[in-house]
Design an enzyme around this catalytic site. Structure first.
Site, short mmCIF file in Angstrom:
data_model
loop_
_atom_site.label_atom_id
_atom_site.label_comp_id
_atom_site.label_asym_id
_atom_site.label_seq_id
_atom_site.Cartn_x
_atom_site.Cartn_y
_atom_site.Cartn_z
N LYS A 20 0.63 -1.24 0.08
CA LYS A 20 -0.08 -0.07 -0.11
C LYS A 20 0.73 1.28 -0.03
O LYS A 20 1.74 1.21 -0.92
CB LYS A 20 -1.11 -0.13 1.09
CG LYS A 20 -1.78 -1.49 1.16
CD LYS A 20 -2.94 -1.14 2.30
CE LYS A 20 -3.81 -2.45 2.12
NZ LYS A 20 -5.10 -2.43 3.05
N HIS A 123 -9.56 -1.47 -5.63
CA HIS A 123 -9.39 -2.06 -4.20
C HIS A 123 -10.19 -0.82 -3.24
O HIS A 123 -10.49 0.06 -3.64
CB HIS A 123 -7.87 -1.42 -3.60
CG HIS A 123 -7.65 -2.00 -2.21
ND1 HIS A 123 -7.89 -1.33 -1.22
CD2 HIS A 123 -7.14 -3.21 -1.95
CE1 HIS A 123 -7.74 -1.99 -0.20
NE2 HIS A 123 -7.21 -2.96 -0.38
N GLU A 196 -12.41 -9.22 -0.68
CA GLU A 196 -11.95 -8.20 0.61
C GLU A 196 -13.20 -7.44 1.11
O GLU A 196 -13.53 -6.41 0.73
CB GLU A 196 -10.92 -7.32 0.27
CG GLU A 196 -9.79 -7.95 -0.50
CD GLU A 196 -8.34 -6.98 -0.43
OE1 GLU A 196 -7.33 -7.83 -0.56
OE2 GLU A 196 -8.60 -5.82 -0.60
O1 LIG Z 1 -6.45 -4.67 1.69
C1 LIG Z 1 -5.57 -5.59 2.06
C2 LIG Z 1 -5.13 -6.16 0.88
O2 LIG Z 1 -5.26 -5.58 -0.34
C3 LIG Z 1 -5.67 -6.19 3.15
O3 LIG Z 1 -4.90 -5.21 3.96
P1 LIG Z 1 -4.90 -5.67 5.63
O4 LIG Z 1 -4.33 -7.06 5.88
O5 LIG Z 1 -3.75 -4.66 6.17
O6 LIG Z 1 -6.05 -5.56 6.42
#
Ligand SMILES: O=C(CO)COP(=O)(O)O
Length: 290
Positions: A20, A123, A196
């Site tokens: 990120k 995302h 997600e």
């Molecule tokens: O957004 C994510 C992967 O794209 C997951 O992030 P986290 O595992 O930090 O919650």
């Protein structure tokens, strides 16, 4: 010099991490060097069986920030061995056009040119902070596939007050997102879907195993995914959202989730490696933790 994902007749497992916007450039360089040299090569160079087993079972990917992308490709290419698993490099976003007057944007054709294999799109953080929609995600997915890379399309039901809602509602919402985001994407090309749930991203714990299994099952059975499979376009499905070591064995079921897409809990090289080994080990038909 596009670095392609090795062809596979079956759905190899997937484990990847996005940094990120957490890492400095120096930290990204160190993370990749230390992951490949200190963990992947360290364990596979003295154990050809492990190298061969990982290479046949799993694809590993790292998605750094844009500025670290070319050096990440260079690092992973330079450290590549012929018999061990490949470490693929992806981008966190791209534009839907290949070139033009789009100041500040990143072209999918340039991403392919510099050796990027995967582009993450749609995302939850792009949707939340930058107003991205399923329609925009679909245009980007088309562009990524057109440029010979794999679209990693992120979907997931909304907040529901920051906690899980009804599983049937989640299934409906996620299948509808998958249908919209795959609109116009070449059905003969491979895509990866990251499920997600918005409320599980950045949380303390991942979503519950029954919830994840049920939503993944619905995506797998959806008409759009079945139609793509019929035309030869493989669809691999990952779970993401506070994922880390110990999770995959709980989520896995026959014809279910293919892997994990990690964030914070793989921002330490050893945890990333541990998760990869676990994902490779879990029995094909069932999770170990039944
Ligand atoms: O957004 C994510 C992967 O794209 C997951 O992030 P986290 O595992 O930090 O919650």
């Amino acid at each position: 010099m596009s670095s392609s994902v090795p062809p596979s007749p079956h759905r190899r497992r997937l484990v990847g991490v996005s940094t990120k916007m957490y890492f400095s450039h120096a930290r990204t360089t160190q993370f990749i060097a230390s992951f490949i040299d200190g963990h992947l090569q360290h364990h596979t160079s003295t154990n050809p069986n492990l190298a061969a087993s990982l290479a046949s079972k799993i694809d590993i990917f790292i998605i750094p920030d844009f500025l670290s992308l070319t050096s990440a490709v260079e690092q992973s290419t330079r450290r590549q061995t012929t018999d061990g698993p490949k470490v693929l490099v992806g981008a966190q976003d791209c534009h839907w056009e290949d070139s033009g007057p789009f100041t500040g944007e990143v072209s999918p054709s340039v991403l392919a040119e510099v050796g990027c294999s995967i582009v993450e799109i749609g995302h939850a953080e792009r949707r939340r902070f930058f107003g991205e929609t399923d329609a925009i995600t679909a245009k980007k997915a088309q562009a990524v596939a057109r440029n010979g890379m794999i679209p990693l399309i992120c979907v997931g039901e909304g907040e529901a007050g920051g906690s899980p809602g009804q599983v049937e509602e989640a299934q409906e919402e996620v299948v509808r997102q998958v249908e919209s985001c795959l609109e116009g994407v070449d059905e003969m090309k491979e895509v990866w879907i990251a499920y997600e749930p918005v409320w599980a991203i950045g949380a303390k714990e991942p979503a519950g195993k029954e919830h994840v299994r049920a939503v993944v099952r619905a995506v797998r059975k959806s008409e759009v995914v079945r139609r793509r499979e019929g035309k030869g376009g493989m669809t691999r499905i990952l779970y993401g959202g506070s994922a880390g070591p110990g999770l995959f064995a709980q989520l896995k079921e026959e014809d279910g989730v293919d892997g994990l897409f990690l964030g914070r809990f793989a921002h330490e090289e050893g945890q990333f490696w541990k998760t990869i080994c676990e994902v490779a080990e879990v029995d094909d038909s069932k999770g170990r933790a039944e």
